[in-house]
Each structure stands twice: as C-alpha cells, then as structure tokens.
Design a protein around this motif. Structure first.
Motif, PDB file in Angstrom:
ATOM      1  N   UNK A  15       0.846  -1.197   0.000  1.00  0.00           N
ATOM      2  CA  UNK A  15       0.000   0.000   0.000  1.00  0.00           C
ATOM      3  C   UNK A  15       0.879   1.244   0.000  1.00  0.00           C
ATOM      4  N   UNK A  16       0.968   1.879  -1.161  1.00  0.00           N
ATOM      5  CA  UNK A  16       1.779   3.080  -1.351  1.00  0.00           C
ATOM      6  C   UNK A  16       0.907   4.161  -1.992  1.00  0.00           C
ATOM      7  N   UNK A  17       1.503   5.321  -2.273  1.00  0.00           N
ATOM      8  CA  UNK A  17       0.770   6.385  -2.951  1.00  0.00           C
ATOM      9  C   UNK A  17       0.298   5.922  -4.328  1.00  0.00           C
ATOM     10  N   UNK A  18       1.132   5.159  -5.034  1.00  0.00           N
ATOM     11  CA  UNK A  18       0.741   4.639  -6.345  1.00  0.00           C
ATOM     12  C   UNK A  18      -0.482   3.741  -6.238  1.00  0.00           C
ATOM     13  N   UNK A  19      -0.540   2.948  -5.174  1.00  0.00           N
ATOM     14  CA  UNK A  19      -1.700   2.083  -4.942  1.00  0.00           C
ATOM     15  C   UNK A  19      -2.983   2.901  -4.913  1.00  0.00           C
ATOM     16  N   UNK A  20      -2.963   4.023  -4.185  1.00  0.00           N
ATOM     17  CA  UNK A  20      -4.180   4.826  -4.058  1.00  0.00           C
ATOM     18  C   UNK A  20      -4.509   5.560  -5.353  1.00  0.00           C
ATOM     19  N   UNK A  21      -3.499   5.979  -6.094  1.00  0.00           N
ATOM     20  CA  UNK A  21      -3.758   6.634  -7.390  1.00  0.00           C
ATOM     21  C   UNK A  21      -4.438   5.664  -8.350  1.00  0.00           C
ATOM     22  N   UNK A  22      -3.900   4.442  -8.424  1.00  0.00           N
ATOM     23  CA  UNK A  22      -4.500   3.439  -9.305  1.00  0.00           C
ATOM     24  C   UNK A  22      -5.893   3.063  -8.807  1.00  0.00           C
ATOM     25  N   UNK A  23      -6.049   2.984  -7.500  1.00  0.00           N
ATOM     26  CA  UNK A  23      -7.362   2.625  -6.935  1.00  0.00           C
ATOM     27  C   UNK A  23      -8.419   3.641  -7.326  1.00  0.00           C
ATOM     28  N   UNK A  24      -8.115   4.923  -7.230  1.00  0.00           N
ATOM     29  CA  UNK A  24      -9.079   5.962  -7.598  1.00  0.00           C
ATOM     30  C   UNK A  24      -9.385   5.901  -9.091  1.00  0.00           C
ATOM     31  N   UNK A  25      -8.343   5.697  -9.918  1.00  0.00           N
ATOM     32  CA  UNK A  25      -8.551   5.566 -11.361  1.00  0.00           C
ATOM     33  C   UNK A  25      -9.415   4.350 -11.671  1.00  0.00           C
ATOM     34  N   UNK A  26      -9.184   3.247 -10.951  1.00  0.00           N
ATOM     35  CA  UNK A  26      -9.953   2.018 -11.175  1.00  0.00           C
ATOM     36  C   UNK A  26     -11.415   2.198 -10.779  1.00  0.00           C
ATOM     37  N   UNK A  27     -11.664   2.910  -9.688  1.00  0.00           N
ATOM     38  CA  UNK A  27     -13.048   3.127  -9.270  1.00  0.00           C
ATOM     39  C   UNK A  27     -13.775   4.076 -10.223  1.00  0.00           C
ATOM     40  N   UNK A  28     -13.047   5.040 -10.764  1.00  0.00           N
ATOM     41  CA  UNK A  28     -13.636   5.931 -11.770  1.00  0.00           C
ATOM     42  C   UNK A  28     -13.957   5.139 -13.035  1.00  0.00           C
TER      43      UNK A  28
END
Length: 253
Positions: A15-28
């Motif tokens: 769980x890193x900053x990249x994880x959260x960026x990809x997570x938000x993109x994936x949910x969008x």
C-alpha cells in the motif's frame, strides 16, 4: 526459494501512494465502464450486473489460483469489482426502487457483516494477512460490498443531497485527506484507516466518473463513456508500468 517467498509475501500489492492513485482511477473506470454497458449500450442494469458478475467471478478465481502477486491480474480483479458494484448498486437503487438511502444502508450492513465474519473466522481483517485462498475470498467479498456501497454513496451525495458531482468529489476528497492526516499524525489503528480510505475512494471515483460522462445539463462534461474508460485504462496500465508494484509483506495473524 519460491516457497519461502509465498510465506513471506501477500497476494495484494504494497500500500503506497501509487496504490491509491490506481485505486481511484480504477473506481472511476468502474463507473464509466459500468454505465457504458448498462446505459450507452442500453443493456440495462440487470444484464450489466450479470455480465460483470461473471467477469468478477472469473477474475477472482484466477487471482485465488495464482501462486504469487501479479499486478495486472490484481488490478483487473479490482476493476471487475468496481464495474459490478456500479451496475449492482444502480439496479438496487433504481430498478428495485430501494433508493440511494435504502441501498447504501443495506450495503453498509453487508460490508460490516463481511468484516465481522472475516475477523471472527481468521482473527484479522488486515490486508497484510491476505496470503491464503480463505483470506482472499473474505478479502474480495468485502471489497465487492465496499465498491457497491461506494457507488450508492456517491450517487446519493451527488443527486439526493443536491451537492452535484463537483460537490461530491470535494466532500469525499476532504474525507480522504482527513484519513490520510490521521494515518500520518495519529496512532489510530492502521487497518481501520486502510478500510476507511478504501471505501471512500469508491464514491470519489463514482462522482468523478459521473462528472466525466453525464450531460452538461446535469452538471457533467458530456464525455463519451467509452473514450473516458479507454483513457482510464491507459492511465492504469501506465502507472503499473512506470511504478512497478511489489507484493505486500505478510505479517501473519
């Protein structure tokens, strides 16, 4: 050597900053992709849910069967949960007439029940323990409920609460910032903060996705759902390629 790695590493990414960026993109992407199938292709919420549920089951089985963490497989499974969450929430809210409040309440209790049963059976709901098939099944069921809840919350905030898509994005963005601040400057339970952030990224993605593809008259940008989805897919792939992800380290129970 490989057996030792399997015991040390989990099946989910660090769980890193990249994880959260990809997570938000994936949910969008889940919002734009789900709407593309159910609305743009005019297949309806029920058919869309059946299609994405089938994709979700195949992806989860592949993820559980895999011996080690594979970033593309993991994020494909996450995207599958967001798309089925979108169509399932829309089906419950609109087709069944439960409404955003009723759907969000039902899904909240299902999510809490999933976490409670997971904790009772295995003793922890930390992502740092997800390394066996049983743990993974609890993990993916919980994620599916969280993604569906997030869709209902995003639509409820933007539509019923009258905040609009930009207002909803600001609200959930602020809540995520509060969780991030709590992680950095407090000693609050890290597992609790992770799930709070994980849940909040979904309604954020939902309102951002709606903002991208809804008509101008409804406060959106009226972009094509297909082009928006394609752009998000390219963004996710680029993030995975440019910022290689490692498997998280297992802490056991």
């Amino acid at each position: 050597m490989n057996k030792n790695i399997e015991h040390v590493l989990t099946k989910v990414p660090e769980v890193t900053l990249t994880f959260w960026i990809i997570k938000i993109a994936a949910t969008t992407l889940g919002e734009t992709g789900g709407d593309a199938v159910s609305m743009s292709m005019q297949l309806g919420y029920l058919v869309g849910t059946v299609i994405f549920a089938a994709v979700f089951l195949v992806a989860v089985m592949a993820q559980v069967k895999a011996k080690l963490f594979h970033p593309y497989l993991y994020w494909a499974t996450i995207i599958a949960t967001t798309t089925v969450g979108t169509t399932l929430a829309d089906f419950a809210d609109r087709s069944l007439g439960i409404g955003y409040a009723g759907g969000a309440t039902l899904l909240f209790f299902l999510l809490m029940a999933s976490l409670a049963i997971w904790h009772r059976v295995l003793g922890s709901v930390s992502v740092n323990t997800v390394s066996t098939p049983k743990e993974e099944m609890f993990y993916w069921v919980t994620i599916m409920f969280s993604q569906t809840l997030g869709t209902a919350l995003g639509d409820w905030t933007a539509d019923t609460a009258g905040l609009g898509y930009e207002g909803g994005a600001i609200i959930f963005g602020i809540l995520l910032a509060i969780v991030a601040a709590a992680y950095k400057w407090t000693n609050l339970n890290r597992t609790l903060l992770f799930w709070a952030a994980f849940i909040l990224t979904r309604p954020l993605g939902a309102v951002v996705g709606d903002f991208l593809d809804k008509p101008l008259s409804a406060g959106g940008l009226a972009l094509s759902r297909f082009s928006a989805s394609a752009t998000l897919i390219i963004m996710i792939i680029a993030c995975i390629m440019l910022f290689p992800q490692r498997a998280g380290k297992s802490t056991g129970h």
